[in-house]
Motif scaffolding. Structure first.
Motif, short mmCIF file in Angstrom:
data_model
loop_
_atom_site.label_atom_id
_atom_site.label_comp_id
_atom_site.label_asym_id
_atom_site.label_seq_id
_atom_site.Cartn_x
_atom_site.Cartn_y
_atom_site.Cartn_z
N ASP A 1 77.66 2.83 -2.83
CA ASP A 1 76.67 3.74 -2.24
C ASP A 1 75.62 3.04 -1.39
OD1 ASP A 1 77.89 5.93 -3.47
OD2 ASP A 1 76.78 5.59 -5.33
N ILE A 2 75.90 1.87 -0.92
CA ILE A 2 74.94 1.14 -0.10
C ILE A 2 75.57 0.85 1.26
CG2 ILE A 2 75.66 -1.13 -0.93
CD1 ILE A 2 72.72 -2.01 -0.75
N SER A 3 74.77 1.00 2.32
CA SER A 3 75.29 0.73 3.66
C SER A 3 75.34 -0.77 3.89
CB SER A 3 74.40 1.38 4.72
OG SER A 3 73.16 0.69 4.81
N LEU A 4 76.09 -1.16 4.92
CA LEU A 4 76.20 -2.59 5.23
C LEU A 4 74.84 -3.15 5.64
CD1 LEU A 4 78.45 -4.71 5.24
CD2 LEU A 4 78.66 -4.35 7.70
N ARG A 5 74.05 -2.37 6.37
CA ARG A 5 72.72 -2.83 6.77
C ARG A 5 71.82 -3.01 5.55
NH1 ARG A 5 71.34 -2.60 12.16
NH2 ARG A 5 72.87 -1.59 13.53
N GLN A 6 71.87 -2.07 4.61
CA GLN A 6 71.06 -2.18 3.40
C GLN A 6 71.49 -3.39 2.58
OE1 GLN A 6 71.97 1.74 1.92
NE2 GLN A 6 69.93 2.53 2.43
N LEU A 7 72.80 -3.57 2.47
CA LEU A 7 73.30 -4.71 1.70
C LEU A 7 72.89 -6.02 2.36
CD1 LEU A 7 74.97 -5.88 -0.59
CD2 LEU A 7 77.00 -5.62 0.84
N ALA A 8 72.97 -6.08 3.68
CA ALA A 8 72.57 -7.30 4.39
C ALA A 8 71.11 -7.64 4.08
CB ALA A 8 72.76 -7.12 5.89
N ALA A 9 70.25 -6.61 4.06
CA ALA A 9 68.84 -6.85 3.74
C ALA A 9 68.68 -7.38 2.33
CB ALA A 9 68.05 -5.55 3.92
N GLU A 10 69.45 -6.83 1.39
CA GLU A 10 69.39 -7.28 0.00
C GLU A 10 69.85 -8.73 -0.13
OE1 GLU A 10 68.18 -5.81 -2.62
OE2 GLU A 10 67.81 -3.82 -1.79
N LEU A 11 70.80 -9.13 0.71
CA LEU A 11 71.36 -10.48 0.64
C LEU A 11 70.59 -11.48 1.50
CD1 LEU A 11 75.20 -9.73 0.72
CD2 LEU A 11 73.68 -9.91 -1.26
N GLY A 12 69.60 -10.99 2.23
CA GLY A 12 68.81 -11.88 3.06
C GLY A 12 69.51 -12.33 4.33
N THR A 13 70.38 -11.47 4.87
CA THR A 13 71.07 -11.80 6.10
C THR A 13 71.06 -10.57 6.99
OG1 THR A 13 73.11 -12.77 7.00
CG2 THR A 13 73.36 -11.20 5.19
N SER A 14 71.88 -10.55 8.02
CA SER A 14 71.97 -9.40 8.91
C SER A 14 73.34 -8.75 8.79
CB SER A 14 71.74 -9.83 10.37
OG SER A 14 72.85 -10.58 10.84
N HIS A 15 73.41 -7.47 9.17
CA HIS A 15 74.70 -6.80 9.09
C HIS A 15 75.69 -7.42 10.07
CE1 HIS A 15 73.40 -4.73 12.74
NE2 HIS A 15 74.61 -4.24 12.86
N ARG A 16 75.17 -8.01 11.17
CA ARG A 16 76.06 -8.68 12.11
C ARG A 16 76.75 -9.88 11.48
NH1 ARG A 16 73.31 -8.87 18.14
NH2 ARG A 16 73.09 -6.61 18.44
N MET A 17 76.02 -10.59 10.64
CA MET A 17 76.62 -11.74 9.98
C MET A 17 77.68 -11.30 8.97
SD MET A 17 75.63 -14.44 11.32
CE MET A 17 74.36 -14.93 12.49
#
Length: 201
Positions: free
Chosen positions: A34-50
């Motif tokens: 239930d989490i978007s790639l952008r939200q997950l990227a923020a949680e992981l300290g990176t960007s969705h592009r990465m």
């Protein structure tokens, strides 16, 4: 050689393995459905592009997470094999305790979700069905052969053990009936121990 920067602005400070390890940890605690790639990227300290660069898509990341968790579980079996006097039955009991740890349930739900998508032929699951079975069959076939079973019989035992374990885990996740599932697992282990003794005669 350093990989090119897909964003064109800076180099990725997080190698793929580090991102994957962080994603596995996050999935174990929070789940990923239930989490978007952008939200997950923020949680992981990176960007969705990465994340897209390393995994192609969110679904590609989910597949990588499942593959990494599966690899870790097989490593646990391999480590148990190296302990003196460890038998297939004892390994089965210990791994059942490991598999049924509630902390692993979010990852196991993700496993079955991806399994269902693979059965439907979803593009991002290409090769999943082979990768999710054959390494386990090879591992447990070798284990059974080392304990005196003929190769064909060893592979059949390996396949049955994987199938029963996954079926009972799916039962546990669907019903939450820990006592009932544990009783069924214990019954299977008792049968399994008897069957191995008979197969070695």
């Amino acid at each position: 050689m350093t990989s090119p920067d897909p964003a064109g602005t800076h180099r990725d400070p997080h190698p793929r393995d580090e991102l994957l390890a962080a994603a596995v940890e996050y999935a174990a605690g929070q789940g990923l459905t239930d989490i978007s790639l952008r939200q997950l990227a923020a949680e992981l300290g990176t960007s969705h592009r990465m994340l897209i660069y390393h995994f192609g898509s969110k679904q590609g990341l989910l597949a990588a997470v499942v593959a990494e968790v599966e690899r870790g579980q097989r490593d646990a079996v391999a480590q148990l094999r190296r302990e003196p006097g460890m038998t297939p039955v004892e390994i089965a009991r210990l791994m059942w305790q490991r598999f049924t740890d509630p902390e692993l349930w979010p990852l196991e739900r993700l496993f079955f979700e991806l399994y269902a998508q693979a059965l439907q032929g979803r593009e991002h699951t290409g090769g999943f069905l082979d990768a999710v079975l054959e390494p386990w069959l090879d591992l447990f076939t070798q284990l059974h052969v080392a304990h005196g079973l003929p190769p064909e019989r060893a592979r059949a035992c390996a396949r049955l053990g994987v199938a029963v374990t996954r079926g009972l885990l799916l039962d546990l996740l669907a019903t939450g009936d820990r006592d009932g599932v544990d009783q069924a697992a214990q019954l299977f282990v008792e049968w399994y121990e008897s069957a191995l003794r008979s197969a070695r005669r």
